[in-house]
Structures are given as structure tokens and as C-alpha cells.
Design a protein around this motif. Structure first.
Motif, PDB file in Angstrom:
ATOM      1  N   VAL A 140      -2.552  -5.850  -7.257  1.00 20.60           N
ATOM      2  CA  VAL A 140      -1.838  -6.112  -8.508  1.00 20.60           C
ATOM      3  C   VAL A 140      -1.419  -7.566  -8.499  1.00 20.60           C
ATOM      4  N   ASP A 141      -1.736  -8.300  -9.566  1.00 16.62           N
ATOM      5  CA  ASP A 141      -1.290  -9.694  -9.654  1.00 16.62           C
ATOM      6  C   ASP A 141      -0.717  -9.938 -11.045  1.00 16.62           C
ATOM      7  N   GLN A 142       0.592  -9.979 -11.095  1.00 20.32           N
ATOM      8  CA  GLN A 142       1.251 -10.239 -12.373  1.00 20.32           C
ATOM      9  C   GLN A 142       1.968 -11.588 -12.315  1.00 20.32           C
ATOM     10  N   GLY A 143       1.506 -12.482 -11.457  1.00 16.96           N
ATOM     11  CA  GLY A 143       2.122 -13.801 -11.321  1.00 16.96           C
ATOM     12  C   GLY A 143       3.348 -13.771 -10.432  1.00 16.96           C
ATOM     13  N   ASP A 144       4.479 -13.400 -11.016  1.00 19.23           N
ATOM     14  CA  ASP A 144       5.729 -13.332 -10.242  1.00 19.23           C
ATOM     15  C   ASP A 144       5.798 -12.093  -9.358  1.00 19.23           C
ATOM     16  N   LEU A 145       4.846 -11.198  -9.517  1.00 22.68           N
ATOM     17  CA  LEU A 145       4.828  -9.944  -8.750  1.00 22.68           C
ATOM     18  C   LEU A 145       3.410  -9.661  -8.276  1.00 22.68           C
ATOM     19  N   LYS A 146       3.263  -9.601  -6.947  1.00 21.63           N
ATOM     20  CA  LYS A 146       1.936  -9.315  -6.402  1.00 21.63           C
ATOM     21  C   LYS A 146       2.045  -8.171  -5.407  1.00 21.63           C
ATOM     22  N   VAL A 147       1.052  -7.292  -5.418  1.00 18.86           N
ATOM     23  CA  VAL A 147       1.025  -6.189  -4.458  1.00 18.86           C
ATOM     24  C   VAL A 147      -0.276  -6.267  -3.664  1.00 18.86           C
ATOM     25  N   PHE A 148      -0.146  -6.146  -2.352  1.00 12.88           N
ATOM     26  CA  PHE A 148      -1.302  -6.195  -1.457  1.00 12.88           C
ATOM     27  C   PHE A 148      -1.365  -4.908  -0.651  1.00 12.88           C
ATOM     28  N   LYS A 149      -2.579  -4.570  -0.211  1.00 12.37           N
ATOM     29  CA  LYS A 149      -2.694  -3.423   0.694  1.00 12.37           C
ATOM     30  C   LYS A 149      -3.763  -3.706   1.738  1.00 12.37           C
ATOM     31  N   ARG A 150      -3.674  -2.944   2.820  1.00 12.28           N
ATOM     32  CA  ARG A 150      -4.739  -2.930   3.810  1.00 12.28           C
ATOM     33  C   ARG A 150      -5.216  -1.506   3.882  1.00 12.28           C
ATOM     34  N   ASP A 188      -2.604   3.349   4.267  1.00 14.67           N
ATOM     35  CA  ASP A 188      -2.618   1.967   3.767  1.00 14.67           C
ATOM     36  C   ASP A 188      -1.263   1.247   3.826  1.00 14.67           C
ATOM     37  N   PRO A 189      -1.102   0.248   4.701  1.00 10.19           N
ATOM     38  CA  PRO A 189       0.123  -0.542   4.658  1.00 10.19           C
ATOM     39  C   PRO A 189       0.182  -1.322   3.343  1.00 10.19           C
ATOM     40  N   MET A 190       1.343  -1.357   2.743  1.00 11.87           N
ATOM     41  CA  MET A 190       1.529  -2.034   1.466  1.00 11.87           C
ATOM     42  C   MET A 190       2.476  -3.201   1.661  1.00 11.87           C
ATOM     43  N   LYS A 191       2.268  -4.215   0.837  1.00 14.17           N
ATOM     44  CA  LYS A 191       3.129  -5.376   0.908  1.00 14.17           C
ATOM     45  C   LYS A 191       3.232  -5.931  -0.501  1.00 14.17           C
ATOM     46  N   ALA A 192       4.435  -6.295  -0.907  1.00 11.08           N
ATOM     47  CA  ALA A 192       4.594  -6.857  -2.242  1.00 11.08           C
ATOM     48  C   ALA A 192       5.484  -8.077  -2.156  1.00 11.08           C
ATOM     49  N   VAL A 193       5.178  -9.074  -2.965  1.00  9.38           N
ATOM     50  CA  VAL A 193       6.061 -10.236  -3.075  1.00  9.38           C
ATOM     51  C   VAL A 193       6.438 -10.395  -4.536  1.00  9.38           C
ATOM     52  N   ALA A 226       5.778  -1.668   3.181  1.00 10.25           N
ATOM     53  CA  ALA A 226       5.912  -0.227   3.352  1.00 10.25           C
ATOM     54  C   ALA A 226       4.737   0.327   4.140  1.00 10.25           C
ATOM     55  N   ASP A 227       5.040   0.902   5.298  1.00 10.42           N
ATOM     56  CA  ASP A 227       4.056   1.665   6.058  1.00 10.42           C
ATOM     57  C   ASP A 227       4.470   3.121   5.908  1.00 10.42           C
ATOM     58  N   VAL A 228       3.698   3.862   5.152  1.00  8.24           N
ATOM     59  CA  VAL A 228       4.062   5.260   4.887  1.00  8.24           C
ATOM     60  C   VAL A 228       2.956   6.174   5.378  1.00  8.24           C
ATOM     61  N   ASN A 229       3.348   7.179   6.137  1.00  6.62           N
ATOM     62  CA  ASN A 229       2.398   8.216   6.541  1.00  6.62           C
ATOM     63  C   ASN A 229       2.705   9.456   5.696  1.00  6.62           C
ATOM     64  N   PRO A 230       1.762   9.849   4.808  1.00  5.70           N
ATOM     65  CA  PRO A 230       2.067  10.974   3.913  1.00  5.70           C
ATOM     66  C   PRO A 230       2.212  12.309   4.633  1.00  5.70           C
ATOM     67  N   LEU A 247      -3.813   9.243  -3.972  1.00  6.43           N
ATOM     68  CA  LEU A 247      -2.710   8.502  -3.371  1.00  6.43           C
ATOM     69  C   LEU A 247      -2.810   7.011  -3.683  1.00  6.43           C
ATOM     70  N   ARG A 248      -4.006   6.455  -3.576  1.00  6.32           N
ATOM     71  CA  ARG A 248      -4.180   5.023  -3.841  1.00  6.32           C
ATOM     72  C   ARG A 248      -3.900   4.678  -5.298  1.00  6.32           C
ATOM     73  N   ALA A 249      -4.301   5.580  -6.182  1.00  8.37           N
ATOM     74  CA  ALA A 249      -4.022   5.353  -7.600  1.00  8.37           C
ATOM     75  C   ALA A 249      -2.521   5.427  -7.871  1.00  8.37           C
ATOM     76  N   VAL A 250      -1.852   6.375  -7.191  1.00  8.79           N
ATOM     77  CA  VAL A 250      -0.398   6.518  -7.367  1.00  8.79           C
ATOM     78  C   VAL A 250       0.316   5.266  -6.833  1.00  8.79           C
ATOM     79  N   TYR A 251      -0.079   4.803  -5.654  1.00  5.73           N
ATOM     80  CA  TYR A 251       0.534   3.602  -5.065  1.00  5.73           C
ATOM     81  C   TYR A 251       0.361   2.395  -5.977  1.00  5.73           C
ATOM     82  N   LYS A 252      -0.846   2.203  -6.458  1.00  2.82           N
ATOM     83  CA  LYS A 252      -1.143   1.037  -7.294  1.00  2.82           C
ATOM     84  C   LYS A 252      -0.277   1.026  -8.548  1.00  2.82           C
ATOM     85  N   ARG A 253       0.020   2.213  -9.047  1.00  6.98           N
ATOM     86  CA  ARG A 253       0.856   2.306 -10.234  1.00  6.98           C
ATOM     87  C   ARG A 253       2.344   2.231  -9.888  1.00  6.98           C
TER      88      ARG A 253
END
Ligand code: 18C
Length: 254
Positions: free
Chosen positions: A54-64, A74-79, A211-215, A224-230
Motif C-alpha cells: 500500500v502506498d498512499q504517500g504519507d502511509l505505506k504498508v510493507f510485507k514479507r 507474513d511480517p507486516m510493517k507500516a510507516v 506486526a508479526d502475527v501467527n494466526p 488473510l492477505r486480502a484482509v491484511y492489505k485492507r
């Protein structure tokens, strides 16, 4: 071009207000130190293995992308950069239990299991069900801390960590228990005004959320990936808007 590596402070100067003999003392300090070290030693450029989703300029979300035995981890990271609030304020509201349900859209219920000290408590969160998976819950400690500055020039920083734990008053029962290691780190950037009188217009907060989450058992990766992205960008927008509403007409909490 050589990437700059920031030096980690040689010793953590601050620790939890938990007593050293408290059963959670070592774990809280260790987990928090690891987050701080990871952030401070990280190359200040997003590495190749993090994919921007996700790249909204002031808000970015990354995953591995990471999977273990078919379970997506998937570890998630957002700035995210927000104006008009301090890192202390943002961390305070992420940590504060009494207002959690005002911004948390993904929870059905949340209760305090035990207060460990004035900066650390354990809570039980029941997460809304996502079809077609079973409903989940989590038991974790939440700890807030002012980070020491490595030098006087650097920004003032605060951290909140939510980390899964076990507790006799919170045994896993009818829900699938998720486990997690979540950190919110905030830096306050102040552009000093000419007249020296700092207002909210002079303040910017730089948020790093990981966020490192184990479901906790089977969950369909694609759902799950679609839910995270949203949900992750939605959470950051909703939460920072909430902090803005709570703080805009109050004195600045530095
Ligand atoms: O960090 C956040 N909140 C903290 C304080 O509450 C705390 C909580 C972290 C838990 C987040 C992870 C939950 C993952 C659940 C996995 C569920 C598996 C279901 C399988 C699906 C196929 O640290 C803020 C967290 C912000 C957002 C997290 C996004 C995850 C969404 C979880 C699903 C809930 C969806 C509910 C919405 C219903 C819409 C249909």
C-alpha cells in the motif's frame, strides 16, 4: 552508494517500572530492546525483501511473505507520518486500555486480565470473526516506554509493544489463540517557529508499526492477505484520526 547504518546505543538506559524480580521483567526488557535495536540498526532504506503493498504517500504498508506448514505468517510493517501530534500522544493512545474500543474496529471485546505495573498490563482481545475461518482471540502484555535518546539532536521517541503471553486467568478456550509481536515506535519532529512558541502546526510524528502475527492454525492465505492489505492501512487512518480528535484542543503532551 553506501547505505548508512545507525549505531545502536551501547546499553539500554531505561527499563520497565516492573520490579526486577517480577516474572515478566526480563521478557519485557528483552522484547522491547530487540525492537529498539532492530529499528536503530536497520538500514534506513527499505530492504529488497520487503514488498510495498500500500502506498498512499504519507502511509505505506510493507510485507514479507512467509509461510510455515501452510500457515501464513507474513511480517507486516507500516510507516506513517502525521502532523499535529507528538509521539508520546500517539503511543499513549495506542497503549491506553480505556479508549481501545473507540478506535479498534477489528475487536469484538477486550478486557484487562492483570495490571503488572503502571506501564504494563495484560489483556484479552477477542477478534471479530472472518469468514470462513474460526474466530480468534489473543492474550498479550502491553508496555509503553520513553526511549532514551542517543544524542541531544535526535528526535524524542516512544515505544509501545504488544506481545503474546500466557496467563492463568486467560487460558485458551473456545477461540483459536493467535500470537503476536507488535510494536509501535514514534518519533516527534519539531520545526521550531521563529517566535519560539511551539504549536501543533510545528509538530510532526513519524510512526513505524511492525506486526508479526501467527494466526494460530489454519487460515486461508489468500483471504488473510486480502484482509491484511485492507485492514492495516484502515487501522492506521482510523487510529491516527482518533488521536487527532482526542488531542487537537488539548495542551501538547511532549
Ligand atoms: O495493533 C493493533 N491492535 C492492537 C491492540 O488491539 C494489538 C492487536 C493486534 C492483533 C492484530 C492481528 C489480528 C490477526 C487476526 C488473524 C485472524 C485470522 C483470521 C483468518 C482469516 C482468513 O496489537 C491494530 C491491528 C490492526 C489491524 C490488524 C489487521 C488484521 C485484521 C484481522 C481480522 C479482523 C477483521 C475484522 C473485520 C471484519 C470485516 C469483515
Amino acid at each position: 552508494e553506501k547505505k548508512m547504518k545507525l549505531e545502536a546505543p551501547s546499553k539500554p538506559e531505561l527499563s520497565t517500572s516492573l520490579a526486577p524480580e517480577h516474572p515478566f521483567y526480563n521478557q519485557v526488557n528483552e522484547v522491547v530492546s530487540n525492537h529498539i535495536r532492530r529499528l536503530l540498526t536497520e538500514i534506513k532504506e527499505v530492504k529488497d525483501d520487503w514488498v510495498c503493498i500500500v502506498d498512499q504517500g504519507d502511509l505505506k504498508v510493507f510485507k514479507r511473505e512467509l509461510e510455515e506448514n501452510g500457515v501464513p505468517l507474513d511480517p507486516m510493517k507500516a510507516v506513517c507520518t502525521v502532523k499535529g501530534m507528538t509521539g508520546h500522544e500517539v503511543c499513549h493512545y495506542f497503549w491506553a486500555f480505556d479508549t481501545r474500543m473507540e478506535w479498534e474496529a477489528t475487536l469484538e471485546t477486550s478486557r484487562v486480565v492483570e495490571w503488572l505495573s503502571d506501564d504494563t498490563f495484560i489483556s484479552n482481545n477477542v477478534i471479530k470473526r472472518v469468514w470462513p475461518a474460526s474466530q480468534r482471540d489473543a492474550c498479550f502484555w502491553s508496555h509503553m516506554r520513553h526511549m532514551s535518546k542517543s544524542n541531544d539532536e535526535g528526535p524524542d521517541s516512544w515505544i509501545v509493544v504488544n506481545y503474546s503471553c500466557e496467563h492463568d486467568d486467560c487460558p485458551p478456550n473456545k477461540y483459536v489463540r493467535i500470537t503476536m509481536n507488535v510494536a509501535l515506535i514514534c518519533e516527534t519532529i519539531i520545526e521550531p517557529p521563529a517566535d519560539g512558541n511551539i504549536t501543533r502546526d510545528n509538530i510532526t510524528c513519524k510512526i513505524t508499526y511492525t506486526a508479526d502475527v501467527n494466526p494460530g492454525g489454519w487460515a486461508p492465505a489468500s483471504v488473510l492477505r486480502a484482509v491484511y492489505k485492507r485492514e492495516y492501512p484502515k487501522f492506521l487512518r482510523r487510529f491516527t484520526t482518533f488521536v487527532e480528535e482526542k488531542t487537537h484542543n488539548k495542551d501538547i503532551m511532549f
